[in-house]
Design an enzyme around this catalytic site. Structure first.
Site, PDB file in Angstrom:
ATOM      1  N   ASP A   1      13.009   6.484  -0.989  1.00 15.14           N
ATOM      2  CA  ASP A   1      13.969   5.386  -0.762  1.00 15.14           C
ATOM      3  C   ASP A   1      14.572   5.488   0.641  1.00 15.14           C
ATOM      4  OD1 ASP A   1      15.166   7.730  -1.661  1.00 15.14           O
ATOM      5  OD2 ASP A   1      16.627   6.753  -2.958  1.00 15.14           O
TER       6      ASP A   1
ATOM      7  N   ASP B   1       1.142   3.031  -0.703  1.00 18.82           N
ATOM      8  CA  ASP B   1       0.804   1.606  -0.776  1.00 18.82           C
ATOM      9  C   ASP B   1       1.992   0.774  -0.307  1.00 18.82           C
ATOM     10  OD1 ASP B   1      -0.574  -0.768  -1.514  1.00 18.82           O
ATOM     11  OD2 ASP B   1       0.649  -0.850  -3.331  1.00 18.82           O
TER      12      ASP B   1
ATOM     13  N   LYS C   1       9.699  11.851  -4.083  1.00 17.22           N
ATOM     14  CA  LYS C   1      10.929  11.575  -4.834  1.00 17.22           C
ATOM     15  C   LYS C   1      11.206  12.849  -5.642  1.00 17.22           C
ATOM     16  CE  LYS C   1      14.195   8.733  -6.213  1.00 17.22           C
ATOM     17  NZ  LYS C   1      15.249   8.177  -5.324  1.00 17.22           N
TER      18      LYS C   1
ATOM     19  N   TYR D   1      -1.883   5.342 -10.170  1.00 15.60           N
ATOM     20  CA  TYR D   1      -2.982   4.376 -10.146  1.00 15.60           C
ATOM     21  C   TYR D   1      -4.102   4.784 -11.112  1.00 15.60           C
ATOM     22  CZ  TYR D   1      -1.769   1.502  -6.031  1.00 15.60           C
ATOM     23  OH  TYR D   1      -1.201   0.615  -5.154  1.00 15.60           O
TER      24      TYR D   1
ATOM     25  N   ASP E   1       2.634  -1.231   3.716  1.00 14.51           N
ATOM     26  CA  ASP E   1       2.897  -2.663   3.925  1.00 14.51           C
ATOM     27  C   ASP E   1       4.195  -2.838   4.705  1.00 14.51           C
ATOM     28  OD1 ASP E   1       0.652  -3.417   2.450  1.00 14.51           O
ATOM     29  OD2 ASP E   1       1.735  -5.051   1.440  1.00 14.51           O
TER      30      ASP E   1
HETATM   31  C1  IPM Z   1      -4.126  -1.554  -0.682  1.00 13.94           C
HETATM   32  C2  IPM Z   1      -4.065  -2.609  -1.743  1.00 13.94           C
HETATM   33  C3  IPM Z   1      -4.669  -2.060  -3.034  1.00 13.94           C
HETATM   34  C4  IPM Z   1      -3.854  -0.857  -3.453  1.00 13.94           C
HETATM   35  C5  IPM Z   1      -4.775  -3.076  -4.179  1.00 13.94           C
HETATM   36  C6  IPM Z   1      -5.546  -4.311  -3.788  1.00 13.94           C
HETATM   37  C7  IPM Z   1      -5.350  -2.456  -5.433  1.00 13.94           C
HETATM   38  O1  IPM Z   1      -2.758  -3.045  -1.934  1.00 13.94           O
HETATM   39  O2  IPM Z   1      -5.241  -1.095  -0.353  1.00 13.94           O
HETATM   40  O3  IPM Z   1      -3.066  -1.190  -0.150  1.00 13.94           O
HETATM   41  O4  IPM Z   1      -2.809  -1.009  -4.109  1.00 13.94           O
HETATM   42  O5  IPM Z   1      -4.253   0.258  -3.146  1.00 13.94           O
HETATM   43 MG    MG Z   2      -1.374  -2.285  -0.534  1.00  9.38          MG
END
Ligand code: IPM
Ligand code: MG
Length: 376
Positions: free
Chosen positions: A225, A249, A193, A146, A253
């Site tokens: 993975d 990240d 990884k 990032y 999710d």
């Molecule tokens: C998160 C979001 C952010 C990230 C984005 C919006 C930059 O997806 O906080 O998980 O990737 O960190």
């Molecule tokens: Mg995110």
């Protein structure tokens, strides 16, 4: 009751559903003030696409100063579709979020995953598979790909993003993850990884060395993975998950859907001096202004803020109120399609319950209906 305290909170509502969910979290903050006598001074700050519209950039120097001078930052969401589908735009709302995380030194992002018994049937996973799932993810937040060097050649045909980690960057979050594991079920899984990436091998080396100082914690290692698969096939094996920025990240999710809705998951981003609290979901632009967004992740982020302030009873009060609305199915459409409540109503009921310990869920529901009739 503990002494009454004063705190300064910078409020960055941001984009999309950000303002409406933050509004509900503020009701909870006010309810905590009423019940416990603390005072929270809130200061609104433009952030994200809204800030680009007003000031040309997503995170201004003034916004940075206010955040640096606050005891905590409360963030709604960031992102606007008008920037997503145009790879040529130079300024993006998300840059503001990365700048903010970096400016405040928020290297440790904590994302807890809890399953509510009454929502087990809503999870896309079978109920027996999610029995006893209780995960705390530690995602590194200010390093890795990032923040590495980025480049696009002049012809626009070759691009690169560099992933870099130092021993110090790994150690400072790993120690927090080990300490969390020690307080919890004493298991830490490093996700990397290391069969391919040099940075991952460094993570493994550092964590292996540190694990010797935590003999009471069972430390294990998993390729990302495989971890993505194990989160679906056997999520209850995990306690504390430790990982670098981008893997965290993606996996957070993925993990969030196990609970039934990403709208339930809060997060805390902690550095040595500053702290920020935000839901893990995004700005959900399609839902903006419709009153359908789930405010619970943001309200639970306030609970994490209370924990950070050392206000444990206040944090428990918020979590109990949330648990009550979840069990009573006073929920937005992501979790209750047949009988959905609006963002505002869910926020109201939680705030009523937080403010008044004696109030039953039924009377708080009645109170909400009365306030509705008054509006109409
Ligand atoms: C998160 C979001 C952010 C990230 C984005 C919006 C930059 O997806 O906080 O998980 O990737 O960190
Ligand atoms: Mg995110």
């Amino acid at each position: 009751m503990a002494a009454e305290k004063k705190y300064k909170i910078a409020v960055l509502s941001g984009d999309g559903i950000g303002p409406e969910i933050v509004e509900q979290a503020i009701k909870t903050i006010k309810a905590i003030e009423m019940r416990f006598g603390h005072s929270f001074e809130l200061e609104n700050v433009d952030f994200g696409a809204v800030s680009i519209d007003h000031h040309g950039i997503p995170f201004t120097e003034e916004a940075e100063e206010i955040c640096l001078a606050s005891d905590a930052v409360l963030l709604g969401a960031i992102g606007d579709p008008k920037y997503d589908n145009d790879p040529t735009v130079k300024v993006r709302p998300e840059q503001g979020l990365l700048q903010l995380r970096k400016a405040l030194g928020l290297y440790s992002n904590i994302r807890p995953l809890k399953i509510y018994d009454s929502l087990k049937d809503i999870s896309p996973l079978k109920a027996e598979r999610i029995e006893n799932v209780d995960i705390e993810m530690y995602r590194e937040l200010t390093g890795g790909i990032y923040f590495g060097e980025k480049e696009l050649n002049e012809e626009g045909t070759v691009a690169r993003d560099v992933c870099t980690y130092s021993v110090e960057e790994i150690e400072r979050i790993a120690i927090k993850a080990f300490e969390a594991a020690r307080r919890r079920r004493k298991k830490l899984t490093l996700v990397d990884k290391a069969n391919v990436l040099e940075t991952s091998r460094l993570w493994r080396k550092v964590v292996q060395r540190m694990s010797q100082d935590f003999p009471d914690v069972e430390t294990n290692y998993m390729f990302v993975d495989n971890a993505a698969m194990q989160l679906i096939t056997n999520p209850s094996q995990f306690d504390v998950l430790l990982t670098e920025n981008m893997f965290g990240d993606i996996l957070s999710d993925e993990a969030s859907v196990i609970s039934g809705s990403i709208g339930l998951l809060p997060s805390a981003s902690i550095g040595d001096k500053h702290a920020l609290f935000e839901p893990i979901h995004g700005s959900y632009p399609e839902a903006k202004g419709k009153g359908i967004a789930n405010p619970i992740a943001t309200i639970l982020s306030v609970a994490m803020m209370m924990d950070h302030f050392g206000l444990t009873e206040e944090a428990i009060t918020i979590r109990n109120a949330v648990e009550q609305v979840v069990n009573a199915k006073i929920l937005t459409s992501d979790l209750n399609q047949q009988d959905a409540f609006s963002t505002q109503l869910v926020g109201d009921v939680i705030a009523y319950l937080v403010e008044d310990e004696q109030l039953s869920i039924e009377s708080s529901f009645e109170k909400m209906k009365v306030s509705l009739m008054t509006i109409i």
